[in-house]
Design a protein around this motif. Structure first.
Motif, PDB file in Angstrom:
ATOM      1  N   PRO A 265       0.834  -1.213   0.000  1.00 48.84           N
ATOM      2  CA  PRO A 265       0.000   0.000   0.000  1.00 48.84           C
ATOM      3  C   PRO A 265       0.866   1.259   0.000  1.00 48.84           C
ATOM      4  CG  PRO A 265       0.131  -0.907   2.210  1.00 48.84           C
ATOM      5  CD  PRO A 265       0.919  -1.830   1.323  1.00 48.84           C
ATOM      6  N   TYR A 266       0.535   2.190  -0.865  1.00 47.41           N
ATOM      7  CA  TYR A 266       1.291   3.434  -0.973  1.00 47.41           C
ATOM      8  C   TYR A 266       0.348   4.631  -0.993  1.00 47.41           C
ATOM      9  CZ  TYR A 266       6.021   1.638  -2.052  1.00 47.41           C
ATOM     10  OH  TYR A 266       7.274   1.070  -1.995  1.00 47.41           O
ATOM     11  N   PRO A 267      -0.011   5.182   0.162  1.00 46.22           N
ATOM     12  CA  PRO A 267      -0.745   6.452   0.142  1.00 46.22           C
ATOM     13  C   PRO A 267      -0.034   7.532  -0.666  1.00 46.22           C
ATOM     14  CG  PRO A 267      -0.866   5.481   2.315  1.00 46.22           C
ATOM     15  CD  PRO A 267       0.089   4.626   1.523  1.00 46.22           C
TER      16      PRO A 267
ATOM     17  N   TYR B 217      -4.721  13.487   5.490  1.00 47.49           N
ATOM     18  CA  TYR B 217      -5.268  12.131   5.522  1.00 47.49           C
ATOM     19  C   TYR B 217      -4.217  11.112   5.064  1.00 47.49           C
ATOM     20  CZ  TYR B 217      -8.599   8.386   4.139  1.00 47.49           C
ATOM     21  OH  TYR B 217      -9.278   7.210   3.980  1.00 47.49           O
ATOM     22  N   ALA B 218      -3.433  11.471   4.052  1.00 47.14           N
ATOM     23  CA  ALA B 218      -2.400  10.566   3.547  1.00 47.14           C
ATOM     24  C   ALA B 218      -1.202  10.490   4.473  1.00 47.14           C
ATOM     25  CB  ALA B 218      -1.951  11.015   2.157  1.00 47.14           C
TER      26      ALA B 218
ATOM     27  N   PHE C 237      -1.021  10.850   7.864  1.00 48.86           N
ATOM     28  CA  PHE C 237      -1.293  10.552   9.276  1.00 48.86           C
ATOM     29  C   PHE C 237      -1.378  11.816  10.133  1.00 48.86           C
ATOM     30  CE2 PHE C 237       0.740   6.547   7.940  1.00 48.86           C
ATOM     31  CZ  PHE C 237      -0.083   5.586   8.499  1.00 48.86           C
ATOM     32  N   LYS C 238      -1.640  12.967   9.526  1.00 48.05           N
ATOM     33  CA  LYS C 238      -1.788  14.194  10.307  1.00 48.05           C
ATOM     34  C   LYS C 238      -3.246  14.341  10.742  1.00 48.05           C
ATOM     35  CE  LYS C 238       1.938  16.810   8.074  1.00 48.05           C
ATOM     36  NZ  LYS C 238       2.271  18.059   7.339  1.00 48.05           N
ATOM     37  N   PRO C 239      -3.513  15.121  11.787  1.00 49.70           N
ATOM     38  CA  PRO C 239      -4.899  15.313  12.227  1.00 49.70           C
ATOM     39  C   PRO C 239      -5.774  15.827  11.086  1.00 49.70           C
ATOM     40  CG  PRO C 239      -3.383  16.189  13.859  1.00 49.70           C
ATOM     41  CD  PRO C 239      -2.549  15.820  12.663  1.00 49.70           C
ATOM     42  N   ASN C 240      -6.936  15.200  10.913  1.00 48.25           N
ATOM     43  CA  ASN C 240      -7.848  15.607   9.839  1.00 48.25           C
ATOM     44  C   ASN C 240      -9.256  15.150  10.188  1.00 48.25           C
ATOM     45  OD1 ASN C 240      -8.470  12.915   8.048  1.00 48.25           O
ATOM     46  ND2 ASN C 240      -6.392  12.837   8.894  1.00 48.25           N
ATOM     47  N   GLY C 241     -10.223  15.655   9.448  1.00 49.97           N
ATOM     48  CA  GLY C 241     -11.618  15.324   9.726  1.00 49.97           C
ATOM     49  C   GLY C 241     -12.021  13.923   9.346  1.00 49.97           C
ATOM     50  N   GLY C 242     -11.192  13.265   8.537  1.00 50.57           N
ATOM     51  CA  GLY C 242     -11.471  11.881   8.178  1.00 50.57           C
ATOM     52  C   GLY C 242     -12.334  11.747   6.943  1.00 50.57           C
ATOM     53  N   VAL C 243     -12.462  10.500   6.488  1.00 51.68           N
ATOM     54  CA  VAL C 243     -13.281  10.156   5.327  1.00 51.68           C
ATOM     55  C   VAL C 243     -14.264   9.074   5.756  1.00 51.68           C
ATOM     56  CG1 VAL C 243     -13.274   9.216   2.991  1.00 51.68           C
ATOM     57  CG2 VAL C 243     -11.424  10.752   3.716  1.00 51.68           C
ATOM     58  N   LEU C 244     -15.540   9.345   5.591  1.00 54.28           N
ATOM     59  CA  LEU C 244     -16.578   8.425   6.068  1.00 54.28           C
ATOM     60  C   LEU C 244     -16.803   7.291   5.083  1.00 54.28           C
ATOM     61  CD1 LEU C 244     -18.816   7.842   8.207  1.00 54.28           C
ATOM     62  CD2 LEU C 244     -20.365   9.148   6.726  1.00 54.28           C
ATOM     63  N   ASP C 245     -16.839   6.070   5.616  1.00 53.80           N
ATOM     64  CA  ASP C 245     -17.279   4.913   4.850  1.00 53.80           C
ATOM     65  C   ASP C 245     -18.753   4.710   5.176  1.00 53.80           C
ATOM     66  OD1 ASP C 245     -17.945   2.362   3.916  1.00 53.80           O
ATOM     67  OD2 ASP C 245     -15.955   1.537   4.322  1.00 53.80           O
TER      68      ASP C 245
ATOM     69  N   ASN D 238      -6.846   7.998   8.332  1.00 54.75           N
ATOM     70  CA  ASN D 238      -5.612   7.891   7.553  1.00 54.75           C
ATOM     71  C   ASN D 238      -5.813   6.926   6.391  1.00 54.75           C
ATOM     72  OD1 ASN D 238      -4.182   5.135   8.179  1.00 54.75           O
ATOM     73  ND2 ASN D 238      -4.949   5.885  10.156  1.00 54.75           N
ATOM     74  N   MET D 239      -5.131   7.209   5.290  1.00 57.21           N
ATOM     75  CA  MET D 239      -5.299   6.444   4.061  1.00 57.21           C
ATOM     76  C   MET D 239      -4.702   5.041   4.173  1.00 57.21           C
ATOM     77  SD  MET D 239      -4.207   7.531   0.157  1.00 57.21           S
ATOM     78  CE  MET D 239      -4.889   9.187   0.314  1.00 57.21           C
ATOM     79  N   PHE D 240      -3.658   4.885   4.984  1.00 57.96           N
ATOM     80  CA  PHE D 240      -3.031   3.574   5.159  1.00 57.96           C
ATOM     81  C   PHE D 240      -4.044   2.559   5.679  1.00 57.96           C
ATOM     82  CE2 PHE D 240      -0.687   0.586   7.939  1.00 57.96           C
ATOM     83  CZ  PHE D 240       0.234   0.062   7.032  1.00 57.96           C
ATOM     84  N   ASP D 241      -4.769   2.926   6.728  1.00 57.75           N
ATOM     85  CA  ASP D 241      -5.801   2.036   7.263  1.00 57.75           C
ATOM     86  C   ASP D 241      -6.871   1.743   6.217  1.00 57.75           C
ATOM     87  OD1 ASP D 241      -4.602   1.819   9.704  1.00 57.75           O
ATOM     88  OD2 ASP D 241      -6.090   2.997  10.813  1.00 57.75           O
ATOM     89  N   ALA D 242      -7.262   2.773   5.482  1.00 61.71           N
ATOM     90  CA  ALA D 242      -8.308   2.596   4.468  1.00 61.71           C
ATOM     91  C   ALA D 242      -7.854   1.620   3.385  1.00 61.71           C
ATOM     92  CB  ALA D 242      -8.664   3.952   3.843  1.00 61.71           C
TER      93      ALA D 242
END
Length: 367
Positions: A207-209, A220-221, A223-231, A240-244
């Motif tokens: 995986p490569y964000p 988000y890419a 790992f900095k503080p951000n509002g996130g992306v809802l699934d 964070n994009m890595f987890d996604a």
């Protein structure tokens, strides 16, 4: 009463020893983190010097190489650092039957193991991404033949796998919708995952964000503080994009019935320099991604769909490699060829006076 007391004492000591063991292993964390040791360069230090540096100056206890370089395998003898050895893509057809696999093991593994700890054999690299039908057709037979050859050679501790790019997914956003490419899911991936299940070996992914970077999703890419992306499918908010990306792989595995197979992150990283005007490429961003990656993986939190799992993770790469084609490709290294850090993600043993980049490193905590 004396027997009961002795029994209680026994269980108390047993529990205490387990607790101490757990604390000891926790205290030596950072060890689900390894590095990819690439050698496309003409200015790198000798493998023996690299092995001694990693053993004495860093917390790295595992490396992955992109071939079966005998000089590297010799250099890591007796270091306690485990090695993942790679079968070249072009060699896959020749080892797809047992005699070829035995010959490969005889030449590339048995002269070194177990004095050099060989942890995995990676069969090729991102074979599905090549779209080479011959290689794809021979991939699983080669993995099975190597497994049989290792068993016959009584080298059963070595696991066999193959790293995949995230191009194996037809859908990855949101993570709960993750699916393998149509036509590959049941014909290719279900049998490969069945092999992993039967042999207790991991499914390797890269995986490569970094490649999904957009200015609007930079935090988000990285790992900095951000509002996130809802699934919306699960109601999970990803920060964070890595987890996604990992959860998208997990969802694809679950769809074909193999969510219980372990996942190893065979490659991930971030370039510290790039072409003029290239967005998102800097020492600060590479430090943020890799530094926070180390923290995240070592936390044992796992991902939203795989909680409390620690993923064995190999950062790309150990060195900046000056013979790579593009500027970004030459600048994925944690270290320069003279063994000084490009930046320190927390793998240096600072108690030994290594790592002049503490001011840079301190930024991780401020991201």
């Amino acid at each position: 009463m004396e027997i009961l007391s002795a029994t209680k004492l026994f269980f108390f000591l047993l529990l205490f020893s387990c607790h101490v063991s757990f604390l000891s292993s926790s205290a030596t964390a950072a060890y689900s983190i390894g590095v990819n040791y690439g050698t496309i360069a003409d200015n790198l230090p000798p493998p023996k010097e690299v092995a001694n540096f990693l053993k004495t100056k860093t917390n790295i206890d595992r490396i992955k190489i992109f071939d079966a370089n005998p000089d590297i395998l010799k250099a890591f003898t007796g270091t306690g650092i485990s090695v993942t050895v790679t079968v070249g893509n072009g060699d896959i057809p020749s080892i797809a039957k047992l005699p070829g696999a035995q010959a490969w093991i005889e030449k590339n593994i048995l002269p070194y193991h177990p004095k050099t700890i060989i942890r995995y054999i990676a069969v090729g690299n991102e074979i599905l991404a090549t779209s080479d039908k011959t290689l794809i057709a021979h991939l699983l037979p080669a993995m099975k033949a190597l497994r049989s050859a290792l068993d016959l050679a009584k080298a059963r501790s070595i696991k066999v796998s193959t790293p995949h790019s995230l191009g194996i997914l037809s859908t990855s956003e949101p993570p709960s919708s993750g699916k393998f490419r149509k036509g590959y899911d049941k014909l290719i991936f279900a049998p490969i995952l069945e092999f992993h299940k039967q042999t207790k070996s991991p499914f390797m992914v890269n995986p490569y964000p970094y490649f999904g970077y957009k200015p609007q999703t930079a935090d988000y890419a990285l790992f900095k503080p951000n509002g996130g992306v809802l699934d919306a499918g699960t109601g999970i908010n990803y920060t964070n994009m890595f987890d996604a990306q990992l959860d998208a792989v997990y969802s694809a595995m679950k769809r074909v019935g193999y969510e219980d197979v372990d996942i190893v992150v065979a490659e991930t990283g971030w370039a510290s320099a790039g072409d003029p005007g290239q967005p998102g490429v800097s020492v600060e961003n590479a430090l943020s991604y890799n530094g926070n990656l180390v923290k995240h993986v070592d936390s044992g939190k796992g991902t939203p769909l795989m909680p409390n799992r620690t993923f064995e993770t190999y950062i790309f790469a150990l060195f900046n490699e000056n013979l790579k084609e593009s500027i970004p490709e030459r600048n994925f290294g944690l270290f320069k060829p003279d063994l000084t850090p490009v930046y320190d993600v927390g793998i240096l043993r600072h108690d030994q006076g290594v790592g002049p980049t503490s001011a840079v490193r301190a930024k991780i905590g401020r991201q």
